[in-house]
Design an enzyme around this catalytic site. Structure first.
Site, PDB file in Angstrom:
ATOM      1  N   TYR A  61       0.832  -1.202   0.000  1.00  0.00           N
ATOM      2  CA  TYR A  61       0.000   0.000   0.000  1.00  0.00           C
ATOM      3  C   TYR A  61       0.870   1.257   0.000  1.00  0.00           C
ATOM      4  O   TYR A  61       0.405   2.329  -0.387  1.00  0.00           O
ATOM      5  CB  TYR A  61      -0.932   0.036   1.215  1.00  0.00           C
TER       6      TYR A  61
ATOM      7  N   GLY B   1     -18.209  -3.520  -3.131  1.00  0.00           N
ATOM      8  CA  GLY B   1     -18.208  -4.073  -4.479  1.00  0.00           C
ATOM      9  C   GLY B   1     -17.392  -3.279  -5.473  1.00  0.00           C
ATOM     10  O   GLY B   1     -16.205  -3.006  -5.242  1.00  0.00           O
TER      11      GLY B   1
ATOM     12  N   ASN C 178     -12.598   9.334   4.321  1.00  0.00           N
ATOM     13  CA  ASN C 178     -11.981  10.553   4.838  1.00  0.00           C
ATOM     14  C   ASN C 178     -13.043  11.571   5.241  1.00  0.00           C
ATOM     15  O   ASN C 178     -12.735  12.720   5.522  1.00  0.00           O
ATOM     16  CB  ASN C 178     -11.011  11.164   3.815  1.00  0.00           C
TER      17      ASN C 178
ATOM     18  N   LEU D 285     -17.136   8.147   8.655  1.00  0.00           N
ATOM     19  CA  LEU D 285     -16.313   7.371   9.582  1.00  0.00           C
ATOM     20  C   LEU D 285     -17.183   6.818  10.704  1.00  0.00           C
ATOM     21  O   LEU D 285     -17.099   5.636  11.055  1.00  0.00           O
ATOM     22  CB  LEU D 285     -15.205   8.249  10.176  1.00  0.00           C
TER      23      LEU D 285
END
Length: 319
Positions: free
Chosen positions: A50, A218, A273, A278
């Site tokens: 990542y 998905g 973000n 969140l």
């Protein structure tokens, strides 16, 4: 707000909802991790490929320094990339990743894919990828048994509390269980209504292996990667079945998709973000879907896999 946990076969508790670090930008990663911790997230799912483990560790360090959490409150996950499958390569790269995070152990360390690539020195290319420094895909010779034996040694040395696997088929998992001294604690797979993999999930859970779903929404995560399969799939957020259930419960489509997994004992690792999202993503255990609703969502299964090397033009067949 902290999510409930699932007991792993290693004896440790893993949060049922975590924050996934795939495709989190380097320039915002530290702040996103910090804000996620403030919001109540305790599990962070990373990987060396990542390319943001240093920044993720900075966010963790800030939260710990400010007294928001202790290290023991967090559940930090990372993964072994394919080019480090040789037995002698596993510990050195795990130690590098721990250093990048600024921690001395992983709560969970996972074999990312069941395929060995030829070793590429981190000094030559890091973060790693499917291709080497010359842009070629070269298979390695390490067997999964060789790699797993080295993974077990990480537990012995206290570098990882639990070890797991990702993107494994039932056949590979069955084989692994024949020789594993330390059984995998988790199986992480692509899991959403278009790819339910019900038999694999049932098999893993029957063997006492916790299942974690990635790409719970998905095709959404794969549109920016120009994956054709994602471009041709109806967005799950807009699917009538999902929208109707969300409206009935007064929840968002995202919350319904996450609850479809967590209500069946499957952990999820979404990211956002957006501060409001969140919290919404974390609040996916405070309501229950009816059996008929769970079935209606599962019935959307198309066997449609997005995270598959050939979808990126890579000459490797795993699934």
């Amino acid at each position: 707000m902290s999510p409930p946990t699932v007991k792993l076969n290693s004896g440790y508790d893993m949060p049922l909802v975590g924050f996934g670090l795939w495709k989190v930008n380097n320039d915002t990663c530290a702040d996103q991790v910090y804000e996620a911790i403030k919001a109540g997230y305790r599990l962070f799912d990373g990987a060396c490929d990542y390319g943001n483990e240093v920044e993720a560790g900075q966010g963790v360090a800030r939260a710990i320094k400010e007294g928001i959490v202790k290290r023991s409150d967090l559940f930090i996950v990372s993964k072994l990339w394919n080019s480090f499958h040789d037995g002698e390569r596993v510990e050195p790269i795990a130690r590098k990743q721990l250093s990048d995070w600024g921690i001395d152990y992983f709560d969970l360390y996972i074999v990312h894919f069941p395929v060995s690539l030829k070793y590429v020195d981190p000094e030559v290319r890091y973060p790693p990828g499917w291709e080497n420094a010359e842009g070629k895909v070269e298979l390695g010779k390490a067997t999964i048994q060789e790699t797993w034996t080295a993974m077990e040694s990480l537990v012995d040395k206290g570098l990882a509390r639990s070890i797991g696997i990702s993107n494994f088929s039932a056949q590979l998992l069955l084989d692994l269980l024949r020789y594993a001294r330390i059984r995998p604690a988790t199986l992480q797979i692509e899991h959403h209504p278009y790819l339910t993999q019900e038999r694999l999930v049932t098999f893993a859970q029957r063997e006492g292996i916790a299942v974690t779903a990635y790409s719970s929404f998905g095709p959404l995560s794969f549109l920016e990667l120009s994956v054709k399969q994602a471009e041709g799939a109806p967005p799950l957020f807009e699917h009538p079945v999902i929208k109707d259930i969300a409206e009935k419960h007064g929840k968002t489509p995202a919350q319904v998709l996450l609850r479809w997994a967590t209500q069946r004992g499957i952990a999820v690792i979404p990211k956002s973000n957006n501060p409001a999202r969140l919290l919404q993503n974390l609040d996916v255990v405070g309501f229950d879907l009816e059996d008929g609703e769970l079935k209606a969502i599962s019935d959307l299964d198309k066997g449609l896999r997005f995270n598959d090397p050939p979808n990126y033009g890579l000459p490797i067949t795993i699934f």
